[in-house]
Motif scaffolding. Structure first.
Motif, PDB file in Angstrom:
ATOM      1  N   GLY A   1       0.748  -1.161   0.065  1.00 18.87           N
ATOM      2  CA  GLY A   1       0.052  -0.035   0.019  1.00 18.87           C
ATOM      3  C   GLY A   1       1.027   1.243  -0.070  1.00 18.87           C
ATOM      4  O   GLY A   1       2.117   1.128   0.545  1.00 18.87           O
ATOM      5  N   ASP A   2       0.246   2.341  -0.558  1.00 21.34           N
ATOM      6  CA  ASP A   2       1.145   3.584  -0.674  1.00 21.34           C
ATOM      7  C   ASP A   2       0.120   4.565  -0.230  1.00 21.34           C
ATOM      8  O   ASP A   2      -0.976   4.792  -0.626  1.00 21.34           O
ATOM      9  N   PRO A   3       0.492   5.587   0.734  1.00 27.22           N
ATOM     10  CA  PRO A   3      -0.528   6.633   1.097  1.00 27.22           C
ATOM     11  C   PRO A   3      -0.637   7.591   0.027  1.00 27.22           C
ATOM     12  O   PRO A   3      -1.772   8.372   0.075  1.00 27.22           O
TER      13      PRO A   3
ATOM     14  N   THR B   1      13.894   6.706  12.058  1.00 30.78           N
ATOM     15  CA  THR B   1      13.780   8.138  12.281  1.00 30.78           C
ATOM     16  C   THR B   1      12.375   8.565  12.583  1.00 30.78           C
ATOM     17  O   THR B   1      11.813   9.331  13.502  1.00 30.78           O
ATOM     18  N   ARG B   2      11.440   8.136  11.581  1.00 31.55           N
ATOM     19  CA  ARG B   2      10.237   8.448  11.607  1.00 31.55           C
ATOM     20  C   ARG B   2       9.551   7.646  13.035  1.00 31.55           C
ATOM     21  O   ARG B   2       8.550   8.001  13.379  1.00 31.55           O
ATOM     22  N   PHE B   3       9.884   6.482  13.383  1.00 33.36           N
ATOM     23  CA  PHE B   3       9.550   5.763  14.479  1.00 33.36           C
ATOM     24  C   PHE B   3       9.795   6.400  15.753  1.00 33.36           C
ATOM     25  O   PHE B   3       8.718   6.625  16.670  1.00 33.36           O
ATOM     26  N   PHE B   4      10.919   7.057  15.877  1.00 32.26           N
ATOM     27  CA  PHE B   4      11.447   7.740  17.209  1.00 32.26           C
ATOM     28  C   PHE B   4      10.550   8.915  17.138  1.00 32.26           C
ATOM     29  O   PHE B   4      10.157   9.661  18.336  1.00 32.26           O
TER      30      PHE B   4
ATOM     31  N   LEU C   1       5.211  14.429   4.121  1.00 34.92           N
ATOM     32  CA  LEU C   1       4.525  13.362   5.089  1.00 34.92           C
ATOM     33  C   LEU C   1       5.667  12.841   6.032  1.00 34.92           C
ATOM     34  O   LEU C   1       5.155  12.018   6.686  1.00 34.92           O
ATOM     35  N   GLY C   2       6.918  12.979   5.474  1.00 29.08           N
ATOM     36  CA  GLY C   2       7.964  12.608   6.369  1.00 29.08           C
ATOM     37  C   GLY C   2       8.291  10.932   5.736  1.00 29.08           C
ATOM     38  O   GLY C   2       9.037  10.379   6.466  1.00 29.08           O
ATOM     39  N   LEU C   3       7.741  10.626   4.572  1.00 29.10           N
ATOM     40  CA  LEU C   3       8.046   9.353   4.114  1.00 29.10           C
ATOM     41  C   LEU C   3       9.381   9.212   3.555  1.00 29.10           C
ATOM     42  O   LEU C   3       9.868   8.000   3.084  1.00 29.10           O
TER      43      LEU C   3
END
Length: 336
Positions: free
Chosen positions: A32-34, A62-65, A54-56
């Motif tokens: 899937g792709d946002p 990095t996105r998790f933290f 969106l930070g992708l």
């Protein structure tokens, strides 16, 4: 008990961190792709800029933290500010943004939560109030007509899924009889007795469907636990001492029988906040269950991750509450 509670809460922190990491990785690996819902006419360079916004474009860790900091620090400050009315408590800056609506996830959850609490919360409360006396009396009058009727109804309620009973009620009471509306109107504002009556009418069918299912499950546990304790030696001793039957049943038998039932009730409370996904879809209740489904379809990773971790926190907390209640109902249990 205080030391035991603190130990359990401290142990829950790494458990919840591990759960959040697993859910995040599963969402990362899922297809899937946002950006899939975006129009195809958008140029590739604009689409890439939107992905970066969106930070992708950042690494997954990095996105998790970043999400972990926003979830554990920023969002709680906004919740506290909205509860207390003190806006200065809210931390300024970035928040967890939904890919689907481009709005803060916490605000969307706050908008959907009242609908879920009204429908799912009331149904769970009614289920407890109905199931406990039925289970107690059915066990005490085992094989009586009341026990047979209660067992039959509980078996039917537990066996029939909500995706069957929901459309069945819609067919009978909405289409054939026209007593209740088919679609749940989430825009209804209750500011008069007439609107209150409309709210009760549209809540009747989804609340009944969930009440039947919850009551059937708790009734079975209550009856089985009561039957197990009615034959204990301590019960025969209490009767031999001359205690009234009311005291024997409501004090000696019921207190011990509530221990396994507490686990079922406490672990079912998080379902009030998670929402009834199938029932909300059937009756178009704009609650958290429907929000989770639409977020999964749209690959809305921040929304799915936040809701899933909130559900995990609720399960851990109410599991701890159930363990603490054991000591209240059974004096033999001591945690310190």
């Amino acid at each position: 008990m205080f030391n035991y509670t603190m130990r359990r809460l401290l142990l829950a922190i790494p458990t919840l961190l591990f759960i959040a990491l697993v859910i995040f990785l599963l969402l990362e690996l899922s297809p899937g792709d946002p950006m899939a819902d975006m129009p195809l006419t958008i140029p590739p360079e604009i689409r890439e800029q939107m992905r970066l916004a969106l930070g992708l474009g950042e690494p997954w860790y990095t996105r998790f933290f970043k999400w972990l900091y926003l979830f554990s620090v920023v969002e709680p400050s906004h919740v506290l500010a909205s509860i207390t009315g003190l806006e200065n408590l809210a931390i300024d800056g970035q928040r967890i943004i939904s890919f689907q609506t481009r709005s803060p996830v916490g605000d969307i959850i706050a908008q959907r939560l009242p609908q879920t609490l009204w429908v799912v919360g009331l149904s769970y409360l009614f289920g407890i109030l109905v199931s406990l006396p039925i289970g107690i009396y059915s066990a005490y009058r085992q094989y009586s007509w009341f026990d047979q009727a209660g067992t039959f109804v509980s078996m039917v309620g537990f066996s029939l899924p909500t995706f069957f009973t929901g459309p069945l009620l819609i067919l009978i009471f909405s289409i054939w009889l026209g007593w209740f509306p088919i679609i749940y109107d989430t825009t209804l504002v209750v500011d008069s007795w007439y609107d209150f009556a409309l709210q009760m009418r549209q809540m009747a069918m989804p609340v009944f469907v969930l009440t039947l299912y919850n009551a059937a499950q708790i009734t079975r546990f209550m009856r089985a636990s009561m039957l197990d304790n009615l034959t204990q030696d301590c019960v025969r001793t209490a009767r031999a001492k001359g205690l009234t039957e009311r005291v024997v049943v409501l004090v000696h038998v019921l207190r011990n029988s509530m221990i396994p039932v507490i686990t079922v009730i406490a672990l079912g409370i998080p379902q009030i906040f998670t929402g009834a996904i199938i029932t909300e879809q059937i009756f178009r209740v704009n609650g958290l269950g429907q929000l989770l489904i639409t977020a999964i379809y749209a690959t809305d990773i921040p929304m799915v991750l936040t809701l899933s971790v909130v559900f995990a926190i609720l399960i851990v907390v109410f599991n701890l509450i159930a363990d603490l209640l054991y000591a209240v109902f059974d004096p033999r249990i001591r945690y310190d």
